[in-house]
Design a protein around this motif. Sequence first.
Motif: not given
Length: 482
Positions: A454-482
């Motif tokens: 269960n702990l390994m699964l929780v780590e995967k969920y955490y990593a997936a959500n963290a990756r989602m925030i990273t992608v959203l951050d990159e997307l916001m930076e792209t939009l702001l540079r346009m």
Amino acid sequence: MSIYSALNSAMSGLSAASRSSQVVSENLANALTPGYTRRVLDLNSPGAAVPGVRVGSVQRLNDPVLISNRRVAEAEYGAAKVQADFFGRMSSLVGTVDDEMSLASQLSDFESSLIEAVSRPDSQPRLNDLSVKANSLADSISRTAEGLRDLRIVADNAIGAQVDTVNQALKEIEKLNARIMVVEAGGMDAVSMHDQRDQLIDQVNEIIPVNIVRRGNGQISLYSTGGVRLLDHTASELSFTASRDIMPHMTLGNGMISGLEVDGKPIDTSADGPLRGGTLTAQFEIRDVTAVEAQEDLDAMTADLIERFQDPALDATIGATDAGIFTDDGGFYDAANFIGISNRIELNDLVALDGTGETWRFRDGLYAAAQGDPGDSSLLQGYSDALNTSRTVSSVGLGTADMTASTVSANLLSRFAQDNETASRASTFAATSFNELSQAELALGVDTDAELQNLMLVEKYYAANARMITVLDELMETLLRM
């Protein structure tokens, strides 16, 4: 999905993963902690139109039916063990068939010494040996009776200790009830308090089996199997006064030893009373019934032995109120003073080697003015015949029958040996039932392998959500540079 919805979903996922990892870590850290119940986090969707995950409360995983059955088995095992311990001790006190120090063996040695004295009534060493064997028999009976008295005192002390334990546990449960209500009303988890409360309930249940009534706001009430209120908002108070010493004549019936009260009201402590089923009523049963019956059996054997040699028709030198070979604390035994005679039996000082030591009185009469014919064995033979004469003996454990002295002692040994065997079987069966249910309950506990997965699964969920925030951050930076 909008950027805001995606970000909200990822943030709620991170919170859920963080809380889940905490719960799993607690499970792993407490895998071997007694009384710990495995926890899981309640996770669900906030709604069809709302993205993300909603973190609920921490839930304890247990089986109320299994716990209830385990508690019943634990109480039964505790009571059976109390009975088995008592009868095991009593069996060792009176001895077994192959025990050279048993009461039956001591009586047999006395009878053998008597026969030898009959064959050589003029032999001073044989008369001295007869005194030794008689004294050993009397000492064995009194030691057994004193051992029984000690067992009653032990039971009385155990009752006092258990009453204190129950009172303390009920007070602690009352406090935990109040704390759980406050904590849960504030929206916080009180699972650790529930674990503590369950452990305290286990303590009470082994002594007094309880029925649990669930109330609102996480509260519980406790009642005994027979309906006695132990806790309902406030804890009841059990009252008992332990005795420093218990003599054979002291019983609950004559008010010379304490009974039990709950909130000032006397409670029936018999085996089928309202507190039935646990170690408390088992100890009362030992103190007030079982040990009293055992005392009666020992007294019946002792009284029979004394009266066989206290008969003026056997020894013409004995007066109507003179003691025979065996005495009641040095004096004449009166059947009206039956209770506790086994504790008081002594060899007559006239023939005891640590007393006057005139062992010729075995041959010539206990109260003879002078020695008679050294070759006359008629009185010694009369003593031997008295041992083998059938007399009516009656007690609860021995029944009522015409028996010789050796039959009485053999029946006494057999009675306690049978009771010991029966109690041991009952204890073994109760232990097996309790152990099986305990193992079944433990199987619902923390599985470290599963928790690590269960702990390994929780780590995967955490990593997936963290990756989602990273992608959203990159997307916001792209939009702001346009």
